[in-house]
Write a protein that holds these residues in place. Structure first.
Motif, PDB file in Angstrom:
ATOM      1  N   SER A  47      -8.778  -8.980   2.465  1.00 44.57           N
ATOM      2  CA  SER A  47      -8.251  -8.675   1.125  1.00 44.57           C
ATOM      3  C   SER A  47      -7.366  -9.808   0.640  1.00 44.57           C
ATOM      4  O   SER A  47      -7.454 -10.247  -0.517  1.00 44.57           O
ATOM      5  CB  SER A  47      -7.409  -7.406   1.150  1.00 44.57           C
ATOM      6  N   PRO A  95      -2.536  -7.271  -0.745  1.00 46.55           N
ATOM      7  CA  PRO A  95      -2.629  -6.400   0.423  1.00 46.55           C
ATOM      8  C   PRO A  95      -2.710  -7.248   1.695  1.00 46.55           C
ATOM      9  O   PRO A  95      -3.278  -8.339   1.685  1.00 46.55           O
ATOM     10  CB  PRO A  95      -3.934  -5.633   0.209  1.00 46.55           C
ATOM     11  N   LYS A 106      -7.921  -3.491  -3.127  1.00 44.66           N
ATOM     12  CA  LYS A 106      -7.547  -2.508  -4.157  1.00 44.66           C
ATOM     13  C   LYS A 106      -6.044  -2.414  -4.415  1.00 44.66           C
ATOM     14  O   LYS A 106      -5.630  -2.320  -5.574  1.00 44.66           O
ATOM     15  CB  LYS A 106      -8.122  -1.147  -3.754  1.00 44.66           C
ATOM     16  N   PRO A 107      -5.169  -2.464  -3.402  1.00 46.97           N
ATOM     17  CA  PRO A 107      -3.731  -2.260  -3.697  1.00 46.97           C
ATOM     18  C   PRO A 107      -3.013  -3.458  -4.327  1.00 46.97           C
ATOM     19  O   PRO A 107      -1.802  -3.418  -4.473  1.00 46.97           O
ATOM     20  CB  PRO A 107      -3.115  -1.983  -2.311  1.00 46.97           C
ATOM     21  N   SER A 134       0.843  -1.212   0.000  1.00 49.36           N
ATOM     22  CA  SER A 134       0.000   0.000   0.000  1.00 49.36           C
ATOM     23  C   SER A 134       0.872   1.253   0.000  1.00 49.36           C
ATOM     24  O   SER A 134       1.980   1.228  -0.528  1.00 49.36           O
ATOM     25  CB  SER A 134      -0.937  -0.036   1.211  1.00 49.36           C
ATOM     26  N   HIS A 136      -0.600  -2.608 -10.868  1.00 47.39           N
ATOM     27  CA  HIS A 136      -0.678  -2.297  -9.441  1.00 47.39           C
ATOM     28  C   HIS A 136      -2.021  -1.622  -9.244  1.00 47.39           C
ATOM     29  O   HIS A 136      -2.290  -0.608  -9.875  1.00 47.39           O
ATOM     30  CB  HIS A 136       0.471  -1.354  -9.045  1.00 47.39           C
ATOM     31  N   LYS A 137      -2.856  -2.208  -8.435  1.00 44.96           N
ATOM     32  CA  LYS A 137      -4.182  -1.696  -8.063  1.00 44.96           C
ATOM     33  C   LYS A 137      -5.271  -2.197  -9.024  1.00 44.96           C
ATOM     34  O   LYS A 137      -5.103  -2.204 -10.249  1.00 44.96           O
ATOM     35  CB  LYS A 137      -4.240  -0.172  -7.993  1.00 44.96           C
ATOM     36  N   ASP A 146       5.994   0.162   3.230  1.00 41.51           N
ATOM     37  CA  ASP A 146       5.459  -0.703   2.165  1.00 41.51           C
ATOM     38  C   ASP A 146       6.462  -0.760   1.013  1.00 41.51           C
ATOM     39  O   ASP A 146       6.329  -0.089  -0.007  1.00 41.51           O
ATOM     40  CB  ASP A 146       4.079  -0.185   1.700  1.00 41.51           C
TER      41      ASP A 146
END
Ligand code: AMP
Ligand code: MG
Length: 402
Positions: A301, A296, A279-280, A250, A271-272, A255
């Motif tokens: 997640s 993530p 989401k990340p 993230s 990425h994402k 990170d």
């Protein structure tokens, strides 16, 4: 930002198929066939007796004869005998070849048998070929009985053995390494301080992978130290076909994962993803085209991303044919405003009309993994709709059946 289906497609396009290897039958359940399996012989290979009893000529029985002289005994595993006189019978055992000249088996329960004679119950009615499993009625010699892409079940093991194959060609099992990152993580069994967190993602990811047949799967825990991450991830990259990292992707100051991966020559594919949770998520390809999934760290997640992206990708690279998702009826109205695909954990049941229904189970943020215990999977709420009415049909992704 990629949407969920484009992310799946990008992963599928990136990962080359795993090679093919020979697998002995005893280890073949759960593996993906890379060959067609064809029948060695007709099945059954001969007219097979289905009951212990006697075999007779049906027209003799139909003509009124009830008492038959026993001319011979036909055991399973012996070459087929011939009924010389249609007025006689041959004693037969289950699994034996139906003797030539016979076309009906009468079970021993319906007979009075003495040393030389068998007498059929007066009220017993039957028909031609009763209790005979006719040659070739299951499948014929040469027929394809299992196709490439099929995942071998215990039932298929019987089919493959019946085709005379002691081994099959299957997709090679990938070497998978799961890496948990985070200073705060402490494995179960080790002493823990109030400010620390139990490491739960790693063991859970390994269990999910092993349960899907990806048994060459080991786990490592790395603290958030750039150099250590670089050294250890490099070693895992050298050893593995697939890396699955959790945490560190993230925007936090610790990170480091995307940068470390880039420095090691892992090429970012994306990425994402426009989704919640997860989401990340980051995905890339190593120098030998190793698949590198960086998920993530939030436990919900991590598990959803593993089920949604990692497992289907590994199955696909193994050569497995994909199936469309089941559809389930949503049990209650759900509102989800953000313009993101929402993977909503559910419990499923089949109602009295035989309809598959999904009941949402709310998680208290994507850190709430306790709520996932007892769920069967999650439904997919499309990105550009905010209200999903009770009764609508939604794709269901079960934890157990990617
Ligand atoms: P991160 O993605 O590293 O920012 O982590 C997000 C959240 O997930 C943090 O609260 C972490 O403590 C937690 N977390 C990360 N990795 C794990 C893990 N392996 N097991 C349990 N929780 C984790
Ligand atoms: Mg972290």
């Amino acid at each position: 930002m990629l949407n969920s289906s484009d992310a799946s497609a990008a992963i599928a396009e990136s990962i080359p198929p795993f090679e093919t290897e020979e697998v002995v039958l005893a280890n073949a359940a759960g593996r993906v066939l890379r060959q067609a399996v064809c029948a060695e012989r007709d099945q059954p290979p001969f007219d097979r007796v289905m009951m212990d009893g006697i075999a007779v000529n049906f027209s003799t029985l139909d003509g009124g004869r009830r008492k038959f002289r026993i001319a011979a005994t036909q055991h399973a595993g012996d070459p087929g005998q011939t009924l010389g006189n249609p007025a006689d019978c041959i004693e037969v055992m289950t699994g034996a070849v139906l003797p030539h000249g016979c076309d009906c088996v009468i079970p021993v329960e319906r007979l009075a048998v003495t040393a030389d004679f068998a007498e059929v119950d007066a009220n017993y009615e039957t028909q031609q070929y009763r209790f005979v499993h006719k040659q070739g009625t299951d499948f014929s010699e040469g027929q394809e009985v299992l196709a490439p892409g099929h995942t071998i079940t215990p039932m298929d093991i019987a089919v493959i053995a019946s085709c005379g194959l002691g081994s099959i060609q299957a997709g090679r099992l990938p070497v998978v390494r799961v890496i948990s990152t985070g200073n705060e993580l402490v494995a179960a069994g080790d002493p823990i301080e109030p400010h620390q967190i139990r490491l739960s993602n790693g063991p859970s990811l390994v269990a999910m992978l092993v349960r899907q047949g990806f048994t060459d799967c080991a786990h490592d825990h790395l603290v958030d130290d750039r150099q250590l991450l670089a050294d250890r991830i490099a070693a895992h990259l050298a050893a593995a076909d697939v890396l699955i990292l959790s945490g560190g992707v993230s925007m936090g100051k610790a990170d480091f994962v995307p940068q470390v991966l880039a420095d090691l020559g892992v090429k970012k594919v994306f990425h994402k993803i426009s989704q919640r949770p997860g989401k990340p998520m980051w995905f890339g390809l190593g120098p030998r085209k190793q698949a590198v999934f960086a998920l993530p760290g939030n436990p919900v997640s991590t598990l959803v991303c593993c089920r949604q992206y990692v497992l289907p990708a590994l199955h696909r690279a193994s050569g497995r044919h994909t199936r469309a998702s089941d559809l389930a009826v949503l049990d209650e109205t759900v509102v989800f405003e953000p313009a993101l695909t929402n993977f909503l954990p559910v419990r499923v049941h089949t109602d009295t009309d035989g309809v598959l229904r999904a009941s949402p189970v709310r998680t208290n943020t994507s850190g709430d993994f306790a709520a996932l215990s007892g769920t069967d999977g999650y439904v997919e709420l499309a990105r550009n709709t905010s209200e999903f009415k009770a009764g609508c049909l939604l794709p269901l992704h079960r934890w157990d059946t990617p």
